[in-house]
Write an enzyme that holds these catalytic residues in place. Structure first.
Site, short mmCIF file in Angstrom:
data_model
loop_
_atom_site.label_atom_id
_atom_site.label_comp_id
_atom_site.label_asym_id
_atom_site.label_seq_id
_atom_site.Cartn_x
_atom_site.Cartn_y
_atom_site.Cartn_z
N HIS A 29 88.07 52.85 79.66
CA HIS A 29 87.01 52.62 80.90
C HIS A 29 86.54 53.84 81.58
CE1 HIS A 29 88.20 48.39 80.14
NE2 HIS A 29 88.90 48.25 81.09
N CYS A 56 93.40 47.26 85.17
CA CYS A 56 93.41 48.62 84.48
C CYS A 56 92.45 49.54 85.27
CB CYS A 56 92.90 48.34 83.21
SG CYS A 56 91.64 46.90 82.89
N1 LIG Z 1 93.45 44.66 77.93
C1 LIG Z 1 93.26 45.35 78.87
O1 LIG Z 1 92.90 46.56 78.98
C2 LIG Z 1 94.34 44.93 80.11
C3 LIG Z 1 94.62 45.63 80.90
C4 LIG Z 1 95.27 45.10 82.06
C5 LIG Z 1 95.84 43.99 81.94
N2 LIG Z 1 95.50 43.19 81.05
C6 LIG Z 1 96.27 41.73 80.92
O2 LIG Z 1 97.23 41.65 80.06
C7 LIG Z 1 97.12 40.33 79.41
C8 LIG Z 1 96.83 40.20 78.30
O3 LIG Z 1 95.97 40.96 77.68
P1 LIG Z 1 95.44 41.20 76.37
O4 LIG Z 1 94.38 42.15 76.41
O5 LIG Z 1 96.73 41.93 75.62
O6 LIG Z 1 95.11 39.67 75.70
P2 LIG Z 1 95.16 39.15 74.02
O7 LIG Z 1 94.95 40.46 73.19
O8 LIG Z 1 94.14 38.12 74.15
O9 LIG Z 1 96.80 38.91 73.94
C9 LIG Z 1 97.31 37.89 74.71
C10 LIG Z 1 98.75 37.67 74.21
O10 LIG Z 1 99.29 36.56 75.08
C11 LIG Z 1 99.88 35.76 74.32
N3 LIG Z 1 99.74 34.28 74.85
C12 LIG Z 1 98.51 33.81 75.33
N4 LIG Z 1 98.98 32.39 75.62
C13 LIG Z 1 100.02 32.42 75.71
C14 LIG Z 1 101.16 31.31 75.94
N5 LIG Z 1 100.67 30.09 76.57
N6 LIG Z 1 102.36 31.31 75.97
C15 LIG Z 1 102.98 32.79 75.44
N7 LIG Z 1 102.16 33.53 75.20
C16 LIG Z 1 100.69 33.44 75.11
C17 LIG Z 1 99.33 35.91 72.90
O11 LIG Z 1 100.16 35.24 72.03
P3 LIG Z 1 99.51 34.56 70.52
O12 LIG Z 1 99.09 36.00 69.59
O13 LIG Z 1 100.53 33.82 70.02
O14 LIG Z 1 98.25 34.08 70.93
C18 LIG Z 1 99.19 37.41 72.91
O15 LIG Z 1 100.41 37.92 72.54
C19 LIG Z 1 96.23 39.47 80.30
O16 LIG Z 1 96.70 38.98 81.47
C20 LIG Z 1 95.23 40.58 80.81
O17 LIG Z 1 94.65 40.32 82.09
C21 LIG Z 1 94.95 43.62 80.07
#
Ligand SMILES: NC(=O)c1ccc[n+]([C@@H]2O[C@H](COP(=O)([O-])OP(=O)(O)OC[C@H]3O[C@@H](n4cnc5c(N)ncnc54)[C@H](OP(=O)(O)O)[C@@H]3O)[C@@H](O)[C@H]2O)c1
Length: 329
Positions: free
Chosen positions: A234, A126
């Site tokens: 950010h 990001c």
């Molecule tokens: N937040 C940001 O600004 C941002 C920006 C760029 C990239 N990212 C990337 O995007 C990804 C998710 O970030 P987030 O902020 O959305 O995290 P989050 O809110 O913690 O959500 C994680 C998601 O992944 C699912 N998940 C976790 N473990 C899993 C598994 N073993 N199998 C299938 N699904 C699984 C979760 O499902 P459940 O609800 O069932 O647990 C939930 O839907 C990360 O890789 C992060 O690095 C985030």
């Protein structure tokens, strides 16, 4: 187009569904995917209810596109399985970004590198996306030598657990901690894990990903990444040294003419980019544009974007749109 959203119940996943609907992405069948904990839960898309399925089921449904935001481990294990089934994966985690066999794409800059053969495509970090959106047009004209960036990153960049930690602290409630310290009334110089060289993984993403996206290793980037108690958006303080001298009015003009970038720099009216203003917007906001008076050919600026939109969901969906528009899926 059959589209799977992997991580549909997470912070990025939810915004992904919102952006897909807003942009009217040509979906004929939506497949929301999450962990086993969420299988059977209902999510709503464009007024219709969909049941969350597990990864195994989703692969067997052979979607044309899978948009992944479920963490690096899930991507490492499952993106290749989707790819083998013929699905094109656009992945938000850091798992594939620096893999030399995978493309790392910000559509405004390098979508033209994509081909039909790319079955796993990486979405940059990001903080990287908003940085390169502003740096790329300036580099093309003035040739960057060195960039020093300090980030002020929101808790939503860490995921739901971190947003809950901040909310709990504000409410005075004890709860699970996403960070090793309180984040309210604090600033943590610690985003992602520490590496052997003393930098964090987030700082090294900022140092390396721009070179890959811009296809140029002639410039270097030094980064310090800091987590602050903002909920979303950010911010970055950026110092750029160029090979060639620049004209400030021309810098503003170049940035204003860049699709996806908005110059917000009217000091008389106290107008400058801020997370509360960038919230829920797709553009990257640039302001406080000024000459570094301590050395030649050097610029200071302040860059803000919504990390869940252009920093994640919107960029991913722009990649998917490019694939569809150019018959690459
Ligand atoms: N937040 C940001 O600004 C941002 C920006 C760029 C990239 N990212 C990337 O995007 C990804 C998710 O970030 P987030 O902020 O959305 O995290 P989050 O809110 O913690 O959500 C994680 C998601 O992944 C699912 N998940 C976790 N473990 C899993 C598994 N073993 N199998 C299938 N699904 C699984 C979760 O499902 P459940 O609800 O069932 O647990 C939930 O839907 C990360 O890789 C992060 O690095 C985030």
């Amino acid at each position: 187009m059959k589209v799977a959203v992997v991580g549909a119940t997470g912070m990025v996943g939810e915004v992904m569904l919102k952006v897909l609907a807003e942009r009217n992405f040509p979906i004929t069948e939506l497949i929301p995917v999450a962990s086993e904990r969420s299988v059977g839960k209902t999510i709503t898309y464009k007024g219709n209810d969909y049941s969350v399925v597990g990864l195994e089921t989703a692969v067997s449904m052979k979607p044309e596109i899978a948009l992944f935001s479920a963490g690096g481990d899930t991507s490492v294990e499952w993106a290749p399985k989707f790819a083998e089934a013929g699905t094109t994966v656009v992945d938000n985690s850091s798992a594939w970004r620096m893999d030399p066999t995978k493309k790392l794409v910000v559509p405004e800059i390098n979508a033209n590198v994509l081909t039909k053969e790319d079955k796993i495509i990486a979405n940059p970090n990001c903080s990287t996306i908003q940085l390169v959106m502003a740096l790329n047009p300036l580099h093309e004209k003035y040739n960057m030598k060195r960039v020093v960036v300090s980030t002020y990153q929101s808790v939503s960049g860490t995921g739901v657990k971190a947003v809950r930690q901040l909310e709990n602290e504000i409410a005075g409630v004890e709860g699970e901690m996403a960070y090793p310290y309180p984040i309210g009334r604090n600033a943590l110089p610690h985003c992602d894990v520490f590496l052997d060289n003393g930098y964090t993984k987030e700082e090294m993403k900022l140092a390396r990903e721009p070179q890959k996206i811009m296809g140029d290793r002639t410039f270097s980037i030094s980064a310090t990444a800091v987590r602050i108690p903002t909920a979303g958006g950010h911010s970055e303080s950026v110092n750029v040294e160029f090979e060639n001298d620049f004209d400030l009015a021309d810098v503003r003009q170049l940035l204003s003419n860049t699709p996806g970038v908005i110059v917000q720099d009217d000091l008389e009216n106290n107008s400058y980019p801020m997370p509360i203003y960038a919230h829920d917007k797709d553009e990257v906001f640039v302001g406080r544009i000024r000459r570094d008076e301590t050395q030649p050919n050097t610029l200071n600026m302040w860059i803000v974007a919504d990390n869940l939109r252009k920093g994640a969901a919107t960029n991913t969906i722009q990649i998917a749109e490019y694939l569809v528009e150019n018959n690459l899926v």
